[in-house]
Design an enzyme around this catalytic site. Structure first.
Site: not given
Ligand code: C5P
Length: 217
Positions: A27-29
């Protein structure tokens, strides 16, 4: 006063989650803050807002309908199922790649073997490009998070993804943008007119961006 006057606005927000196995994912931030602020501003401006969201820890803005999704494939399917719309705003940080063959079992490490494991990734669909090309949204708005050559990269995205308005931001400055409460944007339309939005809270910026969209759409 400018208003969205009952127009249907579909907004994507947050990260996507790409499964590796039942307990692991990529995933990402992305916090989803910009997309949620746009949803709130569009609703206040009189739009009928549908928010298609990856996992975030934000409350649903009042009066907004929210659909939760995980992967980019799911996000695209939810967008397509909810077309046509008047305005499509793609604020989601869509993962560029997904795991080619996610394991249905937890991948076990081998205690007697130090060799690397290889994760094959395949490209995710480009959601905003797919929606623009389908012509099921009258006006599409995208984001361009860049670390350099901001204008040039944003302009090439307008052309490549057939976007009407792009909101570019400099993600090399860690105090704004991703996962922050403030942002600074340069909007560029498909005629390459520029509209700078100086640093402000995401909710103030969102209201200003919605005003611009009302004028341009
Ligand atoms: O190509 P890049 O990821 O920089 O483009 C950013 C814009 O494209 C954003 O509006 C993002 O929501 C959208 N996007 C998308 N589907 C992807 C990748 C990006 O809709 N697979």
């Amino acid at each position: 006063m400018n208003s969205l006057n009952g127009l249907k606005i579909v907004i994507t927000a947050g990260p996507t989650v790409e499964r590796i196995d039942p307990v692991r994912y990529i995933t990402n931030d992305s916090s989803g803050k910009m997309g949620y602020a746009l949803a709130e501003a569009a609703q206040k401006a009189g739009g009928r807002v549908l928010l298609i969201s990856g996992p975030v820890s934000l409350p649903t803005p009042e009066g907004v309908i929210r659909i939760d999704v995980l992967s980019a494939d799911d996000m695209l399917a939810a967008c397509q199922a909810n077309m046509p719309c008047d305005i499509f705003i793609s604020a989601a940080a869509v993962a560029d790649f997904k795991v080619l063959s996610p394991s249905t079992f937890k991948i076990k490490k081998k205690y007697d073997d130090d060799s690397n494991i290889v994760l094959y990734l395949s490209k995710n669909p480009d959601i905003i490009k797919t929606i623009s090309e389908s012509k099921k949204s009258n006006f599409t708005v995208g984001f361009a998070a860049e670390t350099h050559d901001i204008k040039e990269n944003a302009k090439s995205k307008i052309i490549r993804k057939k976007i009407n308005l792009i909101l570019a931001n400099d993600v090399s400055d860690e105090s704004i943008g991703f996962n922050n409460d403030e942002n600074e944007l340069l909007a560029i339309d498909d005629q390459f007119n520029e509209y700078p939005f100086p640093r402000a809270t995401k909710s103030k910026l969102a209201a200003e961006v919605i005003d611009l969209i009302v004028k341009l759409h």
